[in-house]
Write an enzyme that holds these catalytic residues in place. Structure first.
Site, PDB file in Angstrom:
ATOM      1  N   GLU A   1      14.096 -33.404  53.214  1.00 32.02           N
ATOM      2  CA  GLU A   1      15.243 -33.886  53.987  1.00 32.02           C
ATOM      3  C   GLU A   1      16.575 -33.304  53.528  1.00 32.02           C
ATOM      4  OE1 GLU A   1      16.853 -37.645  54.036  1.00 32.02           O
ATOM      5  OE2 GLU A   1      17.237 -37.716  51.897  1.00 32.02           O
ATOM      6  N   ASN A   2      16.621 -32.714  52.338  1.00 35.93           N
ATOM      7  CA  ASN A   2      17.850 -32.085  51.839  1.00 35.93           C
ATOM      8  C   ASN A   2      17.734 -30.569  51.764  1.00 35.93           C
ATOM      9  OD1 ASN A   2      17.806 -34.812  49.619  1.00 35.93           O
ATOM     10  ND2 ASN A   2      19.331 -34.602  51.236  1.00 35.93           N
TER      11      ASN A   2
ATOM     12  N   ASN B   1      16.813 -40.527  55.084  1.00 33.12           N
ATOM     13  CA  ASN B   1      18.036 -40.912  55.795  1.00 33.12           C
ATOM     14  C   ASN B   1      18.868 -39.727  56.265  1.00 33.12           C
ATOM     15  OD1 ASN B   1      18.410 -40.792  52.820  1.00 33.12           O
ATOM     16  ND2 ASN B   1      20.556 -41.080  53.328  1.00 33.12           N
ATOM     17  N   HIS B   2      18.638 -38.530  55.723  1.00 34.27           N
ATOM     18  CA  HIS B   2      19.415 -37.352  56.147  1.00 34.27           C
ATOM     19  C   HIS B   2      18.725 -36.549  57.252  1.00 34.27           C
ATOM     20  CE1 HIS B   2      22.795 -37.514  53.416  1.00 34.27           C
ATOM     21  NE2 HIS B   2      21.972 -37.760  52.399  1.00 34.27           N
TER      22      HIS B   2
ATOM     23  N   HIS C   1      11.066 -43.545  50.801  1.00 36.10           N
ATOM     24  CA  HIS C   1      12.408 -43.009  50.594  1.00 36.10           C
ATOM     25  C   HIS C   1      13.369 -44.188  50.479  1.00 36.10           C
ATOM     26  CE1 HIS C   1      14.896 -39.377  50.690  1.00 36.10           C
ATOM     27  NE2 HIS C   1      15.793 -40.091  51.341  1.00 36.10           N
TER      28      HIS C   1
ATOM     29  N   HIS D   1      14.421 -39.998  47.131  1.00 37.78           N
ATOM     30  CA  HIS D   1      15.787 -40.319  47.540  1.00 37.78           C
ATOM     31  C   HIS D   1      16.786 -40.315  46.399  1.00 37.78           C
ATOM     32  CE1 HIS D   1      19.210 -41.878  49.721  1.00 37.78           C
ATOM     33  NE2 HIS D   1      19.285 -42.928  48.944  1.00 37.78           N
TER      34      HIS D   1
ATOM     35  N   HIS E   1      16.690 -38.742  43.494  1.00 38.69           N
ATOM     36  CA  HIS E   1      16.808 -37.400  42.912  1.00 38.69           C
ATOM     37  C   HIS E   1      16.687 -37.354  41.392  1.00 38.69           C
ATOM     38  CE1 HIS E   1      19.013 -35.437  46.600  1.00 38.69           C
ATOM     39  NE2 HIS E   1      17.965 -36.164  46.955  1.00 38.69           N
TER      40      HIS E   1
END
Length: 265
Positions: free
Chosen positions: A39-40, A67-68, A157, A182, A184
């Site tokens: 997602e990142n 969420n991203h 997440h 999430h 990290h």
């Protein structure tokens, strides 16, 4: 069966270190199933179709997010390709299953490994300290009634460690693994729960550790010191490859072991 799950891939440094390490990690651990949270992957915020295809070309069987996922709007068209129906590749990119009904994409994928073993991947998002979603616990119950595969991996997440641990216990014995993403920062609590579910609160970030969870340190410090909004850019330095290797019985779905990996350049 040997499963490799790669923690949040962050920006181009994360993608590069995956490219550099993946082949020898897969060979060394004899990986049968490869999942990554992406997602990142696009500049630290979101995922593009081109980057998803790049990760599939490296051997990823499915990609999870969080969420991203909507930060790059072209992912919506990717989900809705072919007259509103996702194509085969897009179905392997998941967004949290407990997003509101009607959101593009799907939160579960069922497939078959190259060696012929069925598996399923579920993507869920937490509610504590995050935007409102449907209940991830009851959504998991709902999905598990529909899944026939014995090997089931859950990417949860979420922000709160308590919520992640609670879901691990809730699903113990019903899924092969519950893996947190999430935050990290890799946690040191990897274990196999009593009924056979592999668990880790957060697998960590595959990306630049010379940063504040992936973002340039100076920009984050400016935000904390002034309270003013500021631009966030992906950092570049000290990339690390964070992942876990899970060994499980493909006939029962029970995990036998979970091993943390952190590899540098």
């Amino acid at each position: 069966m040997q499963i490799l799950f790669i923690g949040d891939i962050f920006g181009s440094p994360g993608r590069k270190i995956v490219h550099d390490h993946l082949a020898h990690v897969v060979e060394k651990h004899k990986i049968d199933l490869l999942i990554a949270n992406a997602e990142n992957a696009a500049g630290g915020f979101g995922l593009t179709p081109a980057i998803a295809e790049e990760l599939f070309a490296l051997g990823c069987d499915a990609l999870t997010t969080g969420n991203h996922i909507w930060d790059k709007r072209e992912i919506i068209d990717y989900f809705n390709s072919e007259n509103g129906n996702p194509n085969a590749q897009a179905r392997r990119v998941l967004r949290p299953a407990n997003f509101s009904q009607g959101a593009p994409g799907t939160g579960v994928y069922e497939g078959v490994t190259r060696s012929g073993h069925a598996y399923a991947v579920i993507n869920l998002q937490g509610r504590v300290f995050m935007q409102q979603t449907d209940d991830p616990f009851r959504k998991a119950d709902e999905l598990l009634k529909q899944i026939r595969s014995k090997v089931i991996l859950v990417d949860f997440h979420a922000e709160a460690t308590s919520e992640k641990i609670a879901l691990g216990w809730y699903l113990d014995g019903r899924v092969t693994a519950v893996l947190g993403t999430h935050t990290h920062v890799p946690t040191a609590d990897n274990r196999v729960l009593p009924k056979g579910t592999a668990y880790q609160t957060d697998v960590g970030m595959t990306g630049p550790f010379d940063s504040v969870i992936g973002v340039l340190k100076e920009q984050v410090l400016q935000r904390f010191l002034t309270g003013l909004p500021s631009r966030f850019d992906a950092a570049k330095g000290d990339p690390r490859f964070c992942a876990v290797v899970i060994q499980c019985d493909e006939a029962t779905g029970r995990a036998h072991s979970i091993q943390r990996l952190m590899l540098g350049e």
